[in-house]
Design a protein around this motif. Structure first.
Motif, PDB file in Angstrom:
ATOM      1  N   ILE A   1      82.202 103.530 149.178  1.00 37.19           N
ATOM      2  CA  ILE A   1      83.440 102.923 148.714  1.00 37.19           C
ATOM      3  C   ILE A   1      83.338 101.398 148.772  1.00 37.19           C
ATOM      4  N   SER A   2      83.460 100.755 147.616  1.00 32.57           N
ATOM      5  CA  SER A   2      83.444  99.292 147.560  1.00 32.57           C
ATOM      6  C   SER A   2      84.783  98.732 147.083  1.00 32.57           C
ATOM      7  N   ASN A   3      85.498  99.506 146.254  1.00 33.11           N
ATOM      8  CA  ASN A   3      86.882  99.195 145.887  1.00 33.11           C
ATOM      9  C   ASN A   3      87.037  97.880 145.121  1.00 33.11           C
ATOM     10  N   GLU A   4      86.024  97.483 144.341  1.00 30.14           N
ATOM     11  CA  GLU A   4      86.110  96.213 143.623  1.00 30.14           C
ATOM     12  C   GLU A   4      86.674  96.380 142.215  1.00 30.14           C
ATOM     13  N   GLY A   5      87.179  97.564 141.879  1.00 31.14           N
ATOM     14  CA  GLY A   5      87.601  97.833 140.504  1.00 31.14           C
ATOM     15  C   GLY A   5      88.626  96.867 139.954  1.00 31.14           C
ATOM     16  N   ARG A   6      89.701  96.614 140.718  1.00 29.82           N
ATOM     17  CA  ARG A   6      90.764  95.751 140.206  1.00 29.82           C
ATOM     18  C   ARG A   6      90.306  94.304 140.043  1.00 29.82           C
ATOM     19  N   SER A   7      89.558  93.783 141.040  1.00 31.63           N
ATOM     20  CA  SER A   7      89.116  92.395 140.945  1.00 31.63           C
ATOM     21  C   SER A   7      88.099  92.221 139.820  1.00 31.63           C
ATOM     22  N   LEU A   8      87.240  93.212 139.612  1.00 33.77           N
ATOM     23  CA  LEU A   8      86.263  93.133 138.528  1.00 33.77           C
ATOM     24  C   LEU A   8      86.967  93.170 137.180  1.00 33.77           C
ATOM     25  N   HIS A   9      87.963  94.054 137.040  1.00 37.13           N
ATOM     26  CA  HIS A   9      88.686  94.128 135.779  1.00 37.13           C
ATOM     27  C   HIS A   9      89.420  92.821 135.489  1.00 37.13           C
ATOM     28  N   LYS A  10      90.047  92.242 136.511  1.00 39.50           N
ATOM     29  CA  LYS A  10      90.754  90.974 136.348  1.00 39.50           C
ATOM     30  C   LYS A  10      89.784  89.881 135.898  1.00 39.50           C
ATOM     31  N   PHE A  11      88.617  89.859 136.526  1.00 43.00           N
ATOM     32  CA  PHE A  11      87.592  88.870 136.184  1.00 43.00           C
ATOM     33  C   PHE A  11      87.170  88.999 134.725  1.00 43.00           C
TER      34      PHE A  11
ATOM     35  N   ARG B   1      82.280  85.378 146.967  1.00 38.58           N
ATOM     36  CA  ARG B   1      83.216  84.258 147.122  1.00 38.58           C
ATOM     37  C   ARG B   1      84.427  84.402 146.216  1.00 38.58           C
ATOM     38  N   VAL B   2      84.234  84.952 145.026  1.00 39.84           N
ATOM     39  CA  VAL B   2      85.360  85.066 144.084  1.00 39.84           C
ATOM     40  C   VAL B   2      86.038  86.426 144.144  1.00 39.84           C
ATOM     41  N   GLY B   3      85.602  87.289 145.077  1.00 36.06           N
ATOM     42  CA  GLY B   3      86.292  88.556 145.288  1.00 36.06           C
ATOM     43  C   GLY B   3      85.840  89.708 144.430  1.00 36.06           C
ATOM     44  N   LEU B   4      84.719  89.575 143.718  1.00 36.53           N
ATOM     45  CA  LEU B   4      84.220  90.674 142.899  1.00 36.53           C
ATOM     46  C   LEU B   4      83.474  91.704 143.742  1.00 36.53           C
ATOM     47  N   ALA B   5      83.058  91.308 144.914  1.00 30.41           N
ATOM     48  CA  ALA B   5      82.326  92.208 145.800  1.00 30.41           C
ATOM     49  C   ALA B   5      82.688  91.842 147.237  1.00 30.41           C
ATOM     50  N   GLY B   6      82.310  92.727 148.150  1.00 25.79           N
ATOM     51  CA  GLY B   6      82.597  92.492 149.558  1.00 25.79           C
ATOM     52  C   GLY B   6      81.412  92.887 150.405  1.00 25.79           C
ATOM     53  N   GLU B   7      81.594  92.783 151.715  1.00 26.87           N
ATOM     54  CA  GLU B   7      80.504  93.096 152.631  1.00 26.87           C
ATOM     55  C   GLU B   7      80.072  94.547 152.528  1.00 26.87           C
ATOM     56  N   ARG B   8      81.033  95.431 152.119  1.00 27.72           N
ATOM     57  CA  ARG B   8      80.734  96.859 152.074  1.00 27.72           C
ATOM     58  C   ARG B   8      80.292  97.334 150.694  1.00 27.72           C
ATOM     59  N   THR B   9      80.221  96.420 149.735  1.00 24.14           N
ATOM     60  CA  THR B   9      79.794  96.820 148.393  1.00 24.14           C
ATOM     61  C   THR B   9      78.339  97.286 148.434  1.00 24.14           C
TER      62      THR B   9
END
Length: 525
Positions: A296-306, A447-455
């Motif tokens: 689980i990385s949960n970056e879907g919303r931030s990636l779509h926004k980007f 840094r811009v929120g497209l990924a995190g430490e758990r991605t």
């Protein structure tokens, strides 16, 4: 172990509904189907015939004609829930679905997820205090009575509203209720749905109130769950992954979204495109699979926004009122250093400071913390700097008592660069073309929120080409703008070549420029 009874509200695509029911019940879960009474009767008969031998499928006893925003959607849900309660005594959870929803986790994972905590999953925010409703009516949904469908009977809908408003025919919310609002896609425990149906039988006043509210599928279950269930037993979220565009339209998922969907912290996703046949096939197989492990990385919303923000480029077609006749001045020269790697540009500009007497300012339009002199407040916020860009720059020229000024800008700020390039003053642009390693791109994505430490690494690898292409696109836009005085230094070019560009940019001798670029760690990350 959890056993799920899916409550399916649908109105089209009978073949997809049959496949959905077969897939979700193949591992022992259940389904109760409400097929809209407005839809084709032959399609409904086809669904019933195809699933007639499936003991894990039942149908709402009464088909309701459903309309968006109407009580009919809640009534249809209640019909399907009651059928599921009667038909499936072993069901522990009741999960709301539409025909556009599909599982993005295996049944094994879903059951383990629900077993971890004894609670109900439903969005329920305070109706009046929260900002869940972004635009449009709020109080009006409740205090006036709505008997007509806003989409199919628009004239009657608004006529009745105006009559009630002009006559002051408002009503109060039932005294013991605190109205809540949230997504209609919930997952409730058996005990909770039994309490709700029992409450509905006892409290005719509450039922009458919600029957004439507008869009009650966003308030009815959300309000009653909060009213009946202890707060510590409610998880204020939906287990269905869904996103909306800036225009309030649901985001649709296609074949290439498979990996992205699986990495989200949800059990189902909505909406899956009817044309995404490969995605539907893979997700259909997924639910009955065993031994699957999900990262689980949960970056879907931030990636779509980007991605969507990159698809819209704001353009100005005229000067703002405070900028009329606000040229920096024909005699002045603005030197702009453009680089995506801010630390490289700052390192280069520091060399400029050491070798010339030209005042230099870092990323004043990107960093709130950029050091600027007190100019009466115009420099105090990022918003003011952007709104009064030319006035700010004139004041900086005046403050430093100079006709030459160096500033740094991000290549993303093409509108700023273009604005200054079109001024009557002389403008020179030096683009610093850097190489981007995978490590740098991963750091940028974090840094811009497209990924995190758990991605997970595989998700990062899918993300890297998108980020890299985006940076290349920004550089291409600068090239395509055909600025008159555009110069470029490249990390991959010999220092002598770069020195020639710096010499032209600063109007300094070649040996001075050579000394500036002779820095071993200029491009180091």
């Amino acid at each position: 172990m959890a056993k799920i009874a899916f409550i399916l509200l649908c109105h089209k695509d009978p073949d997809a509904i049959i496949k959905q029911a077969q897939s979700l019940t193949a591992v022992g879960d259940y389904m109760s189907i409400h097929y809209d009474a407005r839809s084709d009767l032959d399609d409904f008969k086809k669904i019933k015939a195809a699933l007639s031998n499936n003991p894990n499928v039942t149908f709402a006893r009464k088909r309701i004609k459903c309309g968006w925003g109407e009580w009919s959607l809640v009534e249809a849900t209640i019909q399907a829930v009651q059928s599921a309660l009667d038909a499936f005594p072993r069901a522990t959870h009741f999960y709301m679905l539409s025909g556009d929803c599909m599982a993005i986790k295996s049944a094994e994972y879903a059951h383990e997820f629900l077993d971890r905590r004894d609670c109900d999953y439903i969005e329920s925010y305070d109706y009046f205090q929260s900002d869940w409703i972004k635009t449009g009516w709020k109080e009006e949904r409740l205090i006036y009575r709505h008997w007509f469908n806003e989409r199919t009977q628009k004239r009657r809908f608004y006529a009745m509203f105006q009559v009630q408003k002009s006559l002051g025919m408002t009503r109060k919310v039932p005294q013991d209720l605190e109205v809540m609002i949230g997504s209609q896609w919930w997952c409730l425990r058996r005990r909770t749905v039994e309490w709700i149906l029992d409450f509905a039988k006892r409290r005719k006043d509450v039922m009458q109130f919600f029957r004439s509210t507008w869009i009650p599928d966003e308030t009815f279950f959300q309000t009653l769950v909060r009213h009946l269930v202890p707060e510590q037993e409610i998880e204020n979220r939906t287990l269905t992954f869904l996103m909306f565009s800036d225009y309030g339209l649901p985001i649709v998922f296609y074949n290439d979204h498979y990996d992205l969907l699986l990495s989200q912290d949800f059990l189902f996703a909505r909406k899956i495109s009817p044309e995404a046949m490969e995605l539907r096939r893979r997700l259909g197989v997924l639910y009955s699979s065993e031994g699957q492990r999900f990262k689980i990385s949960n970056e879907g919303r931030s990636l779509h926004k980007f991605l969507t923000e990159k698809g819209r480029m704001g353009r100005r077609f005229g000067s703002r009122f405070w900028e009329k006749e606000s040229s920096l001045g024909r005699e002045r020269e603005l030197l702009i250093v453009v680089s995506k790697k801010w630390h490289v540009a700052k390192r280069l500009v520091e060399r400029f400071r050491q070798s010339t007497d030209i005042p230099c300012i870092d990323y004043l339009f990107n960093e709130e913390s950029c050091v600027l002199p007190d100019l009466g407040g115009i420099q105090s916020t990022m918003g003011k700097r952007h709104r009064h860009r030319r006035a700010l720059m004139r004041m900086l020229f005046d403050y430093y008592e100079t006709d030459r000024l160096i500033v740094c800008m991000d290549p993303e700020d093409l509108d700023l660069i273009s604005d200054f390039a079109n001024d009557r003053s002389r403008t020179r642009i030096l683009e610093v073309d850097c190489l981007f390693s995978d490590e740098y791109l991963i750091g940028h994505a974090m840094r811009v929120g497209l990924a995190g430490e758990r991605t997970p690494p595989e998700t990062l690898q899918r993300l890297l080409p998108t980020v890299r292409n985006d940076m290349m696109h920004e550089s291409d836009q600068i090239k395509d703008a055909n600025f008159d005085n555009l110069l470029r230094i490249r990390e991959s070019d010999p220092r002598q070549v770069n020195a020639a560009a710096v010499a032209t940019f600063l109007s300094v001798p070649q040996d001075v420029a050579q000394e500036i670029v002779d820095l071993d760690h200029l491009y180091a990350d």
